[in-house]
Design a protein around this motif. Structure first.
Motif, PDB file in Angstrom:
ATOM      1  N   ILE A   1       0.844  -1.196   0.000  1.00 28.08           N
ATOM      2  CA  ILE A   1       0.000   0.000   0.000  1.00 28.08           C
ATOM      3  C   ILE A   1       0.876   1.242   0.000  1.00 28.08           C
ATOM      4  O   ILE A   1       0.623   2.199  -0.743  1.00 28.08           O
ATOM      5  CB  ILE A   1      -0.963  -0.014   1.207  1.00 28.08           C
TER       6      ILE A   1
ATOM      7  N   PHE B   1      -6.114  -3.608   2.220  1.00 32.28           N
ATOM      8  CA  PHE B   1      -6.774  -3.521   3.516  1.00 32.28           C
ATOM      9  C   PHE B   1      -7.740  -4.681   3.726  1.00 32.28           C
ATOM     10  O   PHE B   1      -7.947  -5.117   4.863  1.00 32.28           O
ATOM     11  CB  PHE B   1      -7.468  -2.167   3.688  1.00 32.28           C
TER      12      PHE B   1
ATOM     13  N   GLY C   1      -7.498   1.695   7.482  1.00 33.42           N
ATOM     14  CA  GLY C   1      -7.581   1.533   6.030  1.00 33.42           C
ATOM     15  C   GLY C   1      -8.852   2.152   5.476  1.00 33.42           C
ATOM     16  O   GLY C   1      -8.836   2.804   4.423  1.00 33.42           O
TER      17      GLY C   1
END
Length: 170
Positions: A63, A90, A131
């Motif tokens: 991410i 996530f 997230g």
């Protein structure tokens, strides 16, 4: 354009700390030196939890990498495929929380690790919630929301390392 710049700047600032998270810090090697001192159930538990931790840290690194790409190409914030990749990372953290819960449901959490297990589960749930906050921030182009989520994730990764250290020192 100012919002895209602000969100890009916030991303760089707050995820640069996450980029330094090294999955190698999950101290698997220390378990090997202490493994003979653990029961089979404890050994199995530590191995399972470390796999979960490693997966989460890998996803957070992925991410971070994706968010760093947006630093050089702010148009990514408007790219649905890119957003989907972030969301999938996530979702993986959510799956890891489910795996920890299953260990508990199946009574695979040794009593000696109950406290660490609870902290790990709470921490992963915090990552999942952070997230959601980051995704909302991306969708709203809101750097403050992204910063808040990123800060929670950084703190959560630190907790994961602390729990791991306690597990390998038992």
């Amino acid at each position: 354009m100012k919002k895209i710049f602000a969100i890009t700047f916030a991303t760089v600032l707050f995820f640069s700390g996450c980029a330094n998270v090294d999955q190698g810090r999950i101290q698997k090697n220390n378990v090997n030196s202490n493994i003979s001192e653990l029961t089979t159930a404890e050994q199995n538990y530590v191995t399972s939890v470390q796999e979960i931790f490693t997966t989460i840290i890998e996803e957070m690194n992925n991410i971070t990498s994706e968010l760093n790409k947006a630093t050089n190409a702010p148009s990514l914030y408007r790219n649905d495929e890119w957003k989907s990749d972030i969301e999938e990372g996530f979702k993986m953290a959510d799956k890891m929380a489910e795996q920890l819960e299953k260990l508990e449901e199946m009574n695979h959490v040794p009593s000696s690790f109950r406290s660490e297990h609870n902290v790990a589960l709470d921490t992963i749930i915090l990552i999942v919630d952070a997230g959601k906050k980051i995704i909302d921030g991306i969708n709203e182009i809101n750097p403050r929301t992204i910063r808040e989520g990123a800060s929670i994730i950084q703190d959560s990764i630190d907790f994961i390392h602390n729990v791991n250290n306690k597990l390998v020192q038992e």
